[in-house]
Design a protein around this motif. Structure first.
Motif, short mmCIF file in Angstrom:
data_model
loop_
_atom_site.label_atom_id
_atom_site.label_comp_id
_atom_site.label_asym_id
_atom_site.label_seq_id
_atom_site.Cartn_x
_atom_site.Cartn_y
_atom_site.Cartn_z
N MET A 154 43.79 45.69 49.93
CA MET A 154 44.22 46.10 48.36
C MET A 154 43.76 45.11 47.32
O MET A 154 43.56 44.03 47.68
CB MET A 154 45.69 46.28 48.70
N ALA A 155 43.32 45.43 46.40
CA ALA A 155 42.69 44.97 45.24
C ALA A 155 43.69 43.98 44.62
O ALA A 155 44.85 44.35 44.36
CB ALA A 155 41.84 45.49 44.28
N ASP A 156 43.30 42.74 44.15
CA ASP A 156 43.99 41.92 43.51
C ASP A 156 44.03 42.28 42.04
O ASP A 156 43.00 42.55 41.44
CB ASP A 156 43.58 40.29 43.55
N ASN A 157 45.36 42.21 41.46
CA ASN A 157 45.60 42.82 40.23
C ASN A 157 46.14 41.89 39.39
O ASN A 157 47.14 41.49 39.43
CB ASN A 157 46.42 44.23 40.16
N ARG A 158 45.33 41.20 38.43
CA ARG A 158 45.80 40.10 37.44
C ARG A 158 46.95 40.62 36.41
O ARG A 158 47.97 40.00 36.25
CB ARG A 158 44.77 39.63 36.66
N VAL A 159 46.83 42.10 36.18
CA VAL A 159 48.00 42.56 35.14
C VAL A 159 49.19 42.37 35.69
O VAL A 159 50.34 42.07 35.37
CB VAL A 159 47.46 43.94 34.75
N ALA A 160 49.10 43.03 37.09
CA ALA A 160 50.43 42.95 37.81
C ALA A 160 51.30 41.73 38.07
O ALA A 160 52.27 41.62 38.02
CB ALA A 160 50.14 43.75 39.36
N ARG A 161 50.14 40.62 38.28
CA ARG A 161 50.60 39.34 38.59
C ARG A 161 51.37 38.89 37.12
O ARG A 161 52.18 38.09 37.39
CB ARG A 161 49.83 38.45 39.10
N GLN B 85 51.34 34.09 41.22
CA GLN B 85 50.04 33.39 40.65
C GLN B 85 49.29 33.14 41.63
O GLN B 85 48.03 33.09 41.33
CB GLN B 85 50.30 32.55 39.40
N ASP C 184 41.58 34.79 44.09
CA ASP C 184 41.12 35.04 42.70
C ASP C 184 39.49 35.20 43.03
O ASP C 184 38.57 35.19 42.23
CB ASP C 184 41.04 33.79 41.88
N ASP D 90 36.01 37.11 43.09
CA ASP D 90 35.39 38.42 42.40
C ASP D 90 34.90 39.25 43.48
O ASP D 90 33.70 39.08 43.92
CB ASP D 90 34.55 37.81 41.44
N ASN E 296 33.56 42.76 44.17
CA ASN E 296 32.94 43.76 43.50
C ASN E 296 32.51 44.90 44.62
O ASN E 296 31.51 44.43 45.31
CB ASN E 296 31.71 43.26 42.60
#
Length: 71
Positions: free
Chosen positions: A1-8, A55, A59, A61, A63
């Motif tokens: 599952m992709a890490d989501n900065r907005v959810a964090r 947090q 992190d 990246d 792609n």
């Protein structure tokens, strides 16, 4: 599952705000709130730690277009 900065961020902000509110209650509580100072401090500390731990994530990246599909 992709890490989501907005959810964090959505997890971080309420945890920090509620944690600060509980710690404020523990520090300046009067009357009935003074009886529960330890509980308020524990809940506030736990919320702050939970927000900060949210947090800590990968992190990296990632792609999906950079995958190496050579046979």
């Amino acid at each position: 599952m992709a890490d989501n900065r907005v959810a964090r961020g959505i997890v971080l902000v309420p945890c920090l705000l509620l944690g600060a509110a509980f710690l404020g209650t523990a520090a300046w509580g009067q009357g009935a709130a003074a009886d529960n100072r330890g509980l308020a401090a524990a809940i506030g500390g736990a919320l702050l730690i939970a927000g900060l731990l949210s947090q800590l994530g990968a992190d990296a990246d990632t792609n999906p277009d950079d995958t190496d599909d050579t046979p």
